[in-house]
Write a protein that holds these residues in place. Structure first.
Motif, PDB file in Angstrom:
ATOM      1  N   GLU A  77       0.571  -1.168  -0.114  1.00 51.16           N
ATOM      2  CA  GLU A  77      -0.080   0.034   0.049  1.00 51.16           C
ATOM      3  C   GLU A  77       0.735   1.327   0.019  1.00 51.16           C
ATOM      4  N   ALA A  78       1.865   1.325   0.714  1.00 49.59           N
ATOM      5  CA  ALA A  78       2.759   2.260   0.754  1.00 49.59           C
ATOM      6  C   ALA A  78       3.549   2.626  -0.605  1.00 49.59           C
ATOM      7  N   LEU A  79       4.004   1.387  -1.174  1.00 47.20           N
ATOM      8  CA  LEU A  79       4.692   1.635  -2.475  1.00 47.20           C
ATOM      9  C   LEU A  79       3.534   2.033  -3.698  1.00 47.20           C
ATOM     10  N   THR A  80       2.232   1.823  -3.433  1.00 46.66           N
ATOM     11  CA  THR A  80       1.179   2.030  -4.387  1.00 46.66           C
ATOM     12  C   THR A  80       0.948   3.679  -4.036  1.00 46.66           C
ATOM     13  N   ARG A  81       0.787   4.070  -2.785  1.00 49.95           N
ATOM     14  CA  ARG A  81       0.634   5.616  -2.620  1.00 49.95           C
ATOM     15  C   ARG A  81       1.581   6.413  -3.226  1.00 49.95           C
ATOM     16  N   MET A  82       2.907   5.900  -3.197  1.00 55.25           N
ATOM     17  CA  MET A  82       3.977   6.479  -3.881  1.00 55.25           C
ATOM     18  C   MET A  82       3.738   6.819  -5.158  1.00 55.25           C
ATOM     19  N   PHE A  83       3.523   5.728  -5.909  1.00 56.40           N
ATOM     20  CA  PHE A  83       3.144   6.101  -7.436  1.00 56.40           C
ATOM     21  C   PHE A  83       1.738   6.976  -7.607  1.00 56.40           C
ATOM     22  N   LEU A  84       0.995   6.810  -6.880  1.00 54.12           N
ATOM     23  CA  LEU A  84      -0.177   7.401  -7.066  1.00 54.12           C
ATOM     24  C   LEU A  84      -0.062   9.025  -6.791  1.00 54.12           C
ATOM     25  N   ARG A  85       0.792   9.195  -5.853  1.00 57.25           N
ATOM     26  CA  ARG A  85       1.553  10.679  -5.701  1.00 57.25           C
ATOM     27  C   ARG A  85       2.115  11.238  -6.631  1.00 57.25           C
ATOM     28  N   PHE A  86       2.695  10.491  -7.590  1.00 50.05           N
ATOM     29  CA  PHE A  86       3.270  11.209  -8.916  1.00 50.05           C
ATOM     30  C   PHE A  86       2.105  10.827 -10.186  1.00 50.05           C
ATOM     31  N   GLY A  87       0.913  11.016  -9.788  1.00 55.56           N
ATOM     32  CA  GLY A  87       0.104  10.903 -10.954  1.00 55.56           C
ATOM     33  C   GLY A  87      -0.151   9.581 -11.690  1.00 55.56           C
ATOM     34  N   GLN A  88       0.184   8.615 -11.202  1.00 58.20           N
ATOM     35  CA  GLN A  88      -0.185   7.443 -12.071  1.00 58.20           C
ATOM     36  C   GLN A  88      -1.506   6.815 -11.629  1.00 58.20           C
ATOM     37  N   ASN A  89      -1.981   6.107 -12.419  1.00 56.80           N
ATOM     38  CA  ASN A  89      -3.512   5.596 -12.057  1.00 56.80           C
ATOM     39  C   ASN A  89      -3.529   4.628 -11.404  1.00 56.80           C
ATOM     40  N   GLU A  90      -4.620   4.143 -10.480  1.00 56.85           N
ATOM     41  CA  GLU A  90      -4.527   3.276  -9.563  1.00 56.85           C
ATOM     42  C   GLU A  90      -4.044   1.864 -10.112  1.00 56.85           C
ATOM     43  N   ALA A  91      -4.328   1.322 -11.264  1.00 61.15           N
ATOM     44  CA  ALA A  91      -4.105   0.208 -11.753  1.00 61.15           C
ATOM     45  C   ALA A  91      -2.494  -0.018 -11.970  1.00 61.15           C
ATOM     46  N   ARG A  92      -2.019   0.986 -12.681  1.00 60.37           N
ATOM     47  CA  ARG A  92      -0.493   0.960 -12.899  1.00 60.37           C
ATOM     48  C   ARG A  92       0.113   1.032 -11.464  1.00 60.37           C
ATOM     49  N   ALA A  93      -0.253   2.030 -10.766  1.00 60.88           N
ATOM     50  CA  ALA A  93       0.464   2.128  -9.372  1.00 60.88           C
ATOM     51  C   ALA A  93       0.616   0.651  -8.537  1.00 60.88           C
ATOM     52  N   ASP A  94      -0.606   0.017  -8.639  1.00 62.47           N
ATOM     53  CA  ASP A  94      -0.710  -1.359  -7.976  1.00 62.47           C
ATOM     54  C   ASP A  94       0.065  -2.183  -8.876  1.00 62.47           C
ATOM     55  N   VAL A  95       0.415  -2.231  -9.830  1.00 59.47           N
ATOM     56  CA  VAL A  95       1.040  -3.276 -10.812  1.00 59.47           C
ATOM     57  C   VAL A  95       2.690  -2.912 -10.337  1.00 59.47           C
ATOM     58  N   ARG A  96       2.920  -1.860 -10.705  1.00 60.75           N
ATOM     59  CA  ARG A  96       4.350  -1.273 -10.190  1.00 60.75           C
ATOM     60  C   ARG A  96       4.815  -1.583  -8.882  1.00 60.75           C
TER      61      ARG A  96
END
Length: 225
Positions: free
Chosen positions: A134-153
């Motif tokens: 969840e913390a890594l996902t939030r990191m990607f969301l913070r930089f504008g990536q969509n939820e699906a991509r943030a989750d997979v990354r």
């Protein structure tokens, strides 16, 4: 005061007992974390243990707390650290993989091995996995990536690193260092800038980041990793 100091020296301390338990866990697994062998290892009386811990279970609970605070706490902290770009944010997380004071891979392996034989520890590990993802996902969301991509990354990053730990991969530090820019670009979709790499390498004692990337065998270190 003198009596208290003498007692403390004779009995040890909570940290002394916990440190011995940690070493035994890493060396031989949770079955080796027992009061009498620890007392012998520390050259302390068995009864002195009970000044600090009610029983073995309380000592094991303290080990779990130490693991949770160090590995999960620091990974989340690094994922939330300030960064100008997503590549720099990824480098902040990479601090965990190069600095054992932030993330203890041996401790991680030992706890995951312990979880194989304990449903309670397995539940702890699964909670930690979820919190870290969840913390890594939030990191990607913070930089504008969509939820699906943030989750997979997030999953890609995390599962790769847990794979390293679970497989007990032995990778020369110089080799890993040379791969870091490529890892960052693959994980984030953005290549790190030289200034970001300079800051990252400086944090880990490399005096010349370009040299570190160009010559894996000739890296100049300011301090030992």
């Amino acid at each position: 005061m003198e009596q208290t100091m003498n007692d403390s020296g004779w009995r040890g301390s909570p940290d002394v007992w916990l440190g011995a338990a940690y070493e035994s866990l890493l060396e031989a697994g949770v079955d080796a974390v027992k009061i009498q062998p620890l007392a012998k290892k520390l050259n302390l009386s068995r009864t002195s243990f009970y000044w600090f811990f009610k029983d073995r279970e309380e000592l094991l609970d303290a080990l779990v707390i130490r693991w949770r605070e160090k590995n999960t706490g620091n990974l989340i902290k690094q994922a939330e650290a300030y960064a100008e770009t997503v590549a720099e944010a990824m480098l902040n997380v990479f601090d965990c993989w190069l600095d054992s004071s932030l993330f203890d891979s041996q401790f991680e392996f030992a706890v995951r091995s312990w979880a194989i034989q304990s449903p309670e520890i397995l539940a702890e590990v699964q909670r930690a996995d979820q919190q870290r993802l969840e913390a890594l996902t939030r990191m990607f969301l913070r930089f504008g990536q969509n939820e699906a991509r943030a989750d997979v990354r997030a999953r890609t990053i995390y599962l790769v690193q847990i794979g390293y730990i679970s497989m007990q991969t032995k990778e020369d530090t110089a080799v890993r260092v040379k791969r870091i820019p490529e890892y960052v670009e693959i994980f984030t979709g953005q290549a790190p800038e030289q200034r970001e790499l300079d800051r990252f390498f400086a944090r880990h004692g490399y005096s010349d980041s370009k040299k570190a990337l160009e010559d894996g065998r000739g890296i100049a270190l300011l301090k030992s990793l």
